[in-house]
Design a protein around this motif. Structure first.
Motif, PDB file in Angstrom:
ATOM      1  N   THR A   1      -1.716   3.610   8.921  1.00 12.40           N
ATOM      2  CA  THR A   1      -0.602   3.606   8.167  1.00 12.40           C
ATOM      3  C   THR A   1      -0.415   4.643   6.903  1.00 12.40           C
ATOM      4  O   THR A   1       0.271   4.760   6.044  1.00 12.40           O
ATOM      5  N   ALA A   2      -1.865   5.401   6.742  1.00  8.23           N
ATOM      6  CA  ALA A   2      -1.943   6.289   5.464  1.00  8.23           C
ATOM      7  C   ALA A   2      -1.437   5.856   3.975  1.00  8.23           C
ATOM      8  O   ALA A   2      -0.694   5.968   3.607  1.00  8.23           O
ATOM      9  N   PRO A   3      -2.426   4.442   3.930  1.00 12.58           N
ATOM     10  CA  PRO A   3      -2.076   3.712   2.754  1.00 12.58           C
ATOM     11  C   PRO A   3      -2.269   4.655   1.270  1.00 12.58           C
ATOM     12  O   PRO A   3      -3.060   5.653   1.379  1.00 12.58           O
ATOM     13  N   GLN A   4      -1.570   4.311   0.378  1.00 14.85           N
ATOM     14  CA  GLN A   4      -1.722   4.959  -0.899  1.00 14.85           C
ATOM     15  C   GLN A   4      -2.152   4.185  -2.138  1.00 14.85           C
ATOM     16  O   GLN A   4      -2.280   4.534  -3.160  1.00 14.85           O
TER      17      GLN A   4
ATOM     18  N   CYS B   1       4.039  -5.727   8.470  1.00  9.90           N
ATOM     19  CA  CYS B   1       2.945  -5.346   7.435  1.00  9.90           C
ATOM     20  C   CYS B   1       1.246  -5.698   7.768  1.00  9.90           C
ATOM     21  O   CYS B   1       1.202  -6.799   7.876  1.00  9.90           O
TER      22      CYS B   1
ATOM     23  N   TYR C   1      -0.712  -5.644   5.784  1.00  6.60           N
ATOM     24  CA  TYR C   1      -1.364  -6.052   4.293  1.00  6.60           C
ATOM     25  C   TYR C   1      -0.866  -7.177   4.224  1.00  6.60           C
ATOM     26  O   TYR C   1      -1.147  -7.784   2.844  1.00  6.60           O
TER      27      TYR C   1
ATOM     28  N   ASN D   1       0.849  -1.350  -0.090  1.00  6.69           N
ATOM     29  CA  ASN D   1      -0.139  -0.171  -0.043  1.00  6.69           C
ATOM     30  C   ASN D   1       0.827   1.372   0.130  1.00  6.69           C
ATOM     31  O   ASN D   1       0.220   2.341   0.148  1.00  6.69           O
TER      32      ASN D   1
ATOM     33  N   THR E   1      -9.706   2.905   2.010  1.00  4.49           N
ATOM     34  CA  THR E   1      -8.501   2.149   2.022  1.00  4.49           C
ATOM     35  C   THR E   1      -8.699   0.868   2.765  1.00  4.49           C
ATOM     36  O   THR E   1      -9.704   0.759   3.648  1.00  4.49           O
TER      37      THR E   1
ATOM     38  N   CYS F   1       2.579   2.976   2.106  1.00  3.79           N
ATOM     39  CA  CYS F   1       2.129   3.943   3.324  1.00  3.79           C
ATOM     40  C   CYS F   1       2.807   4.976   3.505  1.00  3.79           C
ATOM     41  O   CYS F   1       4.167   4.515   3.388  1.00  3.79           O
ATOM     42  N   ASP F   2       2.376   6.062   3.738  1.00  6.99           N
ATOM     43  CA  ASP F   2       2.979   7.393   4.287  1.00  6.99           C
ATOM     44  C   ASP F   2       3.612   7.128   5.647  1.00  6.99           C
ATOM     45  O   ASP F   2       4.597   7.645   5.924  1.00  6.99           O
ATOM     46  N   ASN F   3       2.877   6.226   6.518  1.00  9.75           N
ATOM     47  CA  ASN F   3       3.551   5.961   7.747  1.00  9.75           C
ATOM     48  C   ASN F   3       3.856   4.452   7.777  1.00  9.75           C
ATOM     49  O   ASN F   3       3.110   3.705   8.651  1.00  9.75           O
ATOM     50  N   ALA F   4       4.757   3.937   6.998  1.00  8.59           N
ATOM     51  CA  ALA F   4       5.191   2.673   6.806  1.00  8.59           C
ATOM     52  C   ALA F   4       5.661   1.894   8.066  1.00  8.59           C
ATOM     53  O   ALA F   4       6.729   2.097   8.491  1.00  8.59           O
TER      54      ALA F   4
END
Length: 178
Positions: A170-173, A99, A101, A58, A163, A60-63
């Protein structure tokens, strides 16, 4: 620049062309994949609804995978793409476990934690990731979220989306259009 992907769950037919394109483009070992198709069935017969989703890292911005990596092998590079520096990875598996995900796997022969990279080697050349390029239903949108005219920005502006696992923080993209 902030890359993201949106996937239209109304258009995805679960054909797995994205999976095969990724495996071919990225030389993914047989039995492994960097993206996959998930089928979710809700309701009770005869009132069922089925959703097909192409899933992957994903970005993520916060991975959590980046935060927990003891060697700095897991990194967020330009455009927000999460990668693994193969030469720095010691194969400890901390990123695989962190993770939410389940998007990482230990590469069976090269000894590092592998995952989707949005085909960064293609993106830097101005191309779409292989999965987006081959999708026969054109259910995937990719681009720069900071560009209001990009495909992904346009579709997210005009469609309801969600999302996966937002509670993970996590702020996924990766966004799913519903």
């Amino acid at each position: 620049m902030r890359y993201a992907m949106a996937i239209d769950t109304k258009k995805c037919v679960g054909c797995s062309d994205c999976v095969v394109a990724c495996q071919t483009e990225n030389d993914v070992p047989i039995g492994y994949c960097k993206d996959w198709i998930t089928e979710t069935v809700e309701g009770t017969y005869p009132n069922l609804s089925i959703e097909l989703r192409s899933e992957r890292c994903n970005h993520c911005d916060n991975a959590p995978c980046v935060r927990c990596c003891p060697t700095g092998a897991s990194q967020i590079v330009e455009g927000g793409i999460v990668i693994t520096e193969e030469d720095l990875c010691i194969g400890c598996g901390a990123c695989v476990e962190s993770c939410p995900y389940e998007a990482r796997f230990p590469h069976p022969t090269r000894g590092f934690a592998d995952k989707c990279t949005f085909c960064v080697h293609r993106v830097v050349e101005g191309k779409n990731p292989a999965c987006v390029e081959v999708c026969p239903t054109h259910c995937m949108y990719f681009g720069d979220l900071d560009d209001p005219n990009s495909d992904v920005s346009q579709v997210l502006k005009n469609r309801k989306h969600y999302t996966l696992a937002p509670e993970a923080g996590t702020a996924p993209q990766i966004y799913y259009l519903s």
